[in-house]
Motif scaffolding. Sequence first.
Motif, PDB file in Angstrom:
ATOM      1  N   ILE A   1       9.204  -5.512   0.166  1.00  0.00           N
ATOM      2  CA  ILE A   1       8.595  -4.359  -0.510  1.00  0.00           C
ATOM      3  C   ILE A   1       8.138  -4.750  -1.909  1.00  0.00           C
ATOM      4  CG2 ILE A   1       9.103  -2.071  -1.456  1.00  0.00           C
ATOM      5  CD1 ILE A   1      10.948  -1.671   0.992  1.00  0.00           C
ATOM      6  N   PHE A   2       8.947  -5.524  -2.612  1.00  0.00           N
ATOM      7  CA  PHE A   2       8.579  -5.976  -3.959  1.00  0.00           C
ATOM      8  C   PHE A   2       7.318  -6.842  -3.914  1.00  0.00           C
ATOM      9  CE2 PHE A   2       8.932  -9.121  -7.398  1.00  0.00           C
ATOM     10  CZ  PHE A   2       8.899  -8.257  -8.489  1.00  0.00           C
ATOM     11  N   GLN A   3       7.219  -7.723  -2.923  1.00  0.00           N
ATOM     12  CA  GLN A   3       6.026  -8.557  -2.798  1.00  0.00           C
ATOM     13  C   GLN A   3       4.794  -7.723  -2.502  1.00  0.00           C
ATOM     14  OE1 GLN A   3       6.705 -11.633   0.061  1.00  0.00           O
ATOM     15  NE2 GLN A   3       7.994 -12.839  -1.315  1.00  0.00           N
ATOM     16  N   LEU A   4       4.928  -6.703  -1.664  1.00  0.00           N
ATOM     17  CA  LEU A   4       3.794  -5.832  -1.380  1.00  0.00           C
ATOM     18  C   LEU A   4       3.347  -5.084  -2.627  1.00  0.00           C
ATOM     19  CD1 LEU A   4       4.756  -4.362   2.108  1.00  0.00           C
ATOM     20  CD2 LEU A   4       2.948  -5.998   1.572  1.00  0.00           C
ATOM     21  N   ILE A   5       4.292  -4.629  -3.432  1.00  0.00           N
ATOM     22  CA  ILE A   5       3.948  -3.938  -4.672  1.00  0.00           C
ATOM     23  C   ILE A   5       3.226  -4.881  -5.625  1.00  0.00           C
ATOM     24  CG2 ILE A   5       4.936  -2.869  -6.740  1.00  0.00           C
ATOM     25  CD1 ILE A   5       7.091  -1.673  -4.888  1.00  0.00           C
ATOM     26  N   CYS A   6       3.683  -6.131  -5.715  1.00  0.00           N
ATOM     27  CA  CYS A   6       3.034  -7.108  -6.593  1.00  0.00           C
ATOM     28  C   CYS A   6       1.620  -7.414  -6.130  1.00  0.00           C
ATOM     29  CB  CYS A   6       3.850  -8.394  -6.653  1.00  0.00           C
ATOM     30  SG  CYS A   6       5.414  -8.205  -7.519  1.00  0.00           S
ATOM     31  N   VAL A   7       1.422  -7.571  -4.835  1.00  0.00           N
ATOM     32  CA  VAL A   7       0.079  -7.852  -4.316  1.00  0.00           C
ATOM     33  C   VAL A   7      -0.838  -6.655  -4.557  1.00  0.00           C
ATOM     34  CG1 VAL A   7      -1.222  -8.241  -2.183  1.00  0.00           C
ATOM     35  CG2 VAL A   7       0.839  -9.554  -2.646  1.00  0.00           C
ATOM     36  N   LEU A   8      -0.341  -5.456  -4.345  1.00  0.00           N
ATOM     37  CA  LEU A   8      -1.151  -4.265  -4.592  1.00  0.00           C
ATOM     38  C   LEU A   8      -1.486  -4.119  -6.073  1.00  0.00           C
ATOM     39  CD1 LEU A   8       0.459  -1.651  -2.190  1.00  0.00           C
ATOM     40  CD2 LEU A   8      -1.744  -2.798  -1.971  1.00  0.00           C
ATOM     41  N   ALA A   9      -0.578  -4.521  -6.947  1.00  0.00           N
ATOM     42  CA  ALA A   9      -0.841  -4.445  -8.384  1.00  0.00           C
ATOM     43  C   ALA A   9      -1.948  -5.415  -8.786  1.00  0.00           C
ATOM     44  CB  ALA A   9       0.430  -4.745  -9.168  1.00  0.00           C
ATOM     45  N   ILE A  10      -2.051  -6.533  -8.095  1.00  0.00           N
ATOM     46  CA  ILE A  10      -3.119  -7.486  -8.396  1.00  0.00           C
ATOM     47  C   ILE A  10      -4.449  -6.988  -7.844  1.00  0.00           C
ATOM     48  CG2 ILE A  10      -3.955  -9.818  -7.878  1.00  0.00           C
ATOM     49  CD1 ILE A  10      -1.038 -10.715  -7.916  1.00  0.00           C
ATOM     50  N   ILE A  11      -4.428  -6.436  -6.644  1.00  0.00           N
ATOM     51  CA  ILE A  11      -5.667  -6.016  -5.985  1.00  0.00           C
ATOM     52  C   ILE A  11      -6.237  -4.750  -6.614  1.00  0.00           C
ATOM     53  CG2 ILE A  11      -6.632  -5.183  -3.816  1.00  0.00           C
ATOM     54  CD1 ILE A  11      -4.656  -7.028  -2.383  1.00  0.00           C
ATOM     55  N   LEU A  12      -5.402  -3.757  -6.809  1.00  0.00           N
ATOM     56  CA  LEU A  12      -5.883  -2.470  -7.323  1.00  0.00           C
ATOM     57  C   LEU A  12      -6.008  -2.525  -8.843  1.00  0.00           C
ATOM     58  CD1 LEU A  12      -3.707  -0.058  -5.175  1.00  0.00           C
ATOM     59  CD2 LEU A  12      -6.058  -0.771  -4.787  1.00  0.00           C
ATOM     60  N   PRO A  13      -7.163  -2.089  -9.370  1.00  0.00           N
ATOM     61  CA  PRO A  13      -7.317  -2.091 -10.840  1.00  0.00           C
ATOM     62  C   PRO A  13      -6.471  -0.993 -11.474  1.00  0.00           C
ATOM     63  CG  PRO A  13      -9.214  -1.087  -9.820  1.00  0.00           C
ATOM     64  CD  PRO A  13      -8.357  -1.601  -8.693  1.00  0.00           C
ATOM     65  N   VAL A  14      -5.994  -1.272 -12.670  1.00  0.00           N
ATOM     66  CA  VAL A  14      -5.170  -0.313 -13.387  1.00  0.00           C
ATOM     67  C   VAL A  14      -6.033   0.308 -14.474  1.00  0.00           C
ATOM     68  CG1 VAL A  14      -3.105  -0.002 -14.786  1.00  0.00           C
ATOM     69  CG2 VAL A  14      -3.116  -1.647 -12.917  1.00  0.00           C
ATOM     70  N   SER A  15      -6.138   1.620 -14.478  1.00  0.00           N
ATOM     71  CA  SER A  15      -6.934   2.279 -15.508  1.00  0.00           C
ATOM     72  C   SER A  15      -6.109   2.387 -16.781  1.00  0.00           C
ATOM     73  CB  SER A  15      -7.365   3.666 -15.045  1.00  0.00           C
ATOM     74  OG  SER A  15      -6.221   4.468 -14.833  1.00  0.00           O
ATOM     75  N   LYS A  16      -6.752   2.070 -17.906  1.00  0.00           N
ATOM     76  CA  LYS A  16      -6.057   2.139 -19.188  1.00  0.00           C
ATOM     77  C   LYS A  16      -6.129   3.566 -19.714  1.00  0.00           C
ATOM     78  CE  LYS A  16      -6.916  -2.640 -20.339  1.00  0.00           C
ATOM     79  NZ  LYS A  16      -7.457  -3.594 -21.296  1.00  0.00           N
ATOM     80  N   SER A  17      -5.070   3.980 -20.401  1.00  0.00           N
ATOM     81  CA  SER A  17      -5.009   5.359 -20.871  1.00  0.00           C
ATOM     82  C   SER A  17      -5.956   5.610 -22.038  1.00  0.00           C
ATOM     83  CB  SER A  17      -3.581   5.719 -21.265  1.00  0.00           C
ATOM     84  OG  SER A  17      -3.154   4.855 -22.302  1.00  0.00           O
ATOM     85  N   HIS A  18      -6.208   4.587 -22.842  1.00  0.00           N
ATOM     86  CA  HIS A  18      -7.141   4.754 -23.958  1.00  0.00           C
ATOM     87  C   HIS A  18      -8.045   3.545 -24.027  1.00  0.00           C
ATOM     88  CE1 HIS A  18      -3.891   2.339 -25.579  1.00  0.00           C
ATOM     89  NE2 HIS A  18      -4.722   1.903 -26.510  1.00  0.00           N
TER      90      HIS A  18
END
Length: 85
Positions: free
Chosen positions: A31-48
């Motif tokens: 599960i941790f590896q899947l979360i890490c891979v998804l964090a790399i693939i999906l862009p993270v929107s910055k709050s400001h």
Amino acid sequence: MAAELDFSPPEIPEPTFMENVLRYGLFFGAIFQLICVLAIILPVSKSHKVDSDSFEPKNSETVKKPKATAPQISKKPKKETKKKR
């Protein structure tokens, strides 16, 4: 012939404590590896978002210029030599 066949389930011993720890540890690792891979693939929107063109310092005290390091007179520069092998 039908009386000779044994259709009962095979006897499987209960898993030990270490086997349970290993099993659940592997699940959490996957599960941790899947979360890490998804964090790399999906862009993270910055709050400001800050535009570099519209950035203006409010006060001269907030902007600090890096001081140039003065050469130290007391220390001699190290002599560079090649290592002999």
